[in-house]
Scaffold this motif. Sequence first.
Motif, short mmCIF file in Angstrom:
data_model
loop_
_atom_site.label_atom_id
_atom_site.label_comp_id
_atom_site.label_asym_id
_atom_site.label_seq_id
_atom_site.Cartn_x
_atom_site.Cartn_y
_atom_site.Cartn_z
N GLY A 6 0.82 -1.21 -0.07
CA GLY A 6 -0.12 -0.05 -0.14
C GLY A 6 0.77 1.30 0.24
N GLY A 8 0.67 5.74 0.79
CA GLY A 8 -0.10 6.77 1.55
C GLY A 8 0.55 7.91 1.26
N ASP A 48 -2.81 5.32 6.00
CA ASP A 48 -3.21 5.20 4.44
C ASP A 48 -2.59 3.82 3.73
N GLY A 52 -5.24 0.70 3.36
CA GLY A 52 -5.55 0.42 1.80
C GLY A 52 -5.50 -0.96 1.52
N ARG A 57 -9.78 1.12 2.65
CA ARG A 57 -10.13 2.13 3.18
C ARG A 57 -9.17 3.11 3.48
N ASP A 58 -9.34 4.36 3.70
CA ASP A 58 -8.41 5.40 3.86
C ASP A 58 -8.69 6.04 5.17
#
Length: 158
Positions: A6, A8, A48, A52, A57-58
């Motif tokens: 992920g 962010g 994040d 993710g 989701r964030d």
Amino acid sequence: MKIKTGIGFDAHRFAAGRELYVGGIKIDSPYGLDGHSDADVLIHAIIDALAGPALGRDIGNLFPDNDIKYKNIDSKVLLADAVKLIKDAGWTISNVDAQIIAQKPKMAPHIPAMRKVLAEIIEIPEEDMTIKATTTEKMGFTGRGEGVASIAVATLIK
């Protein structure tokens, strides 16, 4: 075994009358970052990067900025809550690699303390929590000293 990665990103402008928190550490500065919580850009980017791939989701979905219970909250609390949700979903956090983008104040002296605090919350060895700091050579909003940004990448295993 399933492996996910992920990414962010977060950015906040400087604001007078606030304390500066980055990576869970209070940094001596005449200004802090503007935001609903303590505006810790590094922790927000890490949340994040973790949420993710694990939860789809964030940070805004997990901890909405229109919810009064998150007003001025310590972002370390948000990170701990996110880590619990991720682990409850069956994921193991392998590592986090992050970058702080700021012209000022200098972040490098604070990185060892940040790594220690964040590795403990995320429940990974300190060697698996890496943080670097850079400037943008006076370009853009961070280069003009208007705020701080951060980017993070995380690997999760199930």
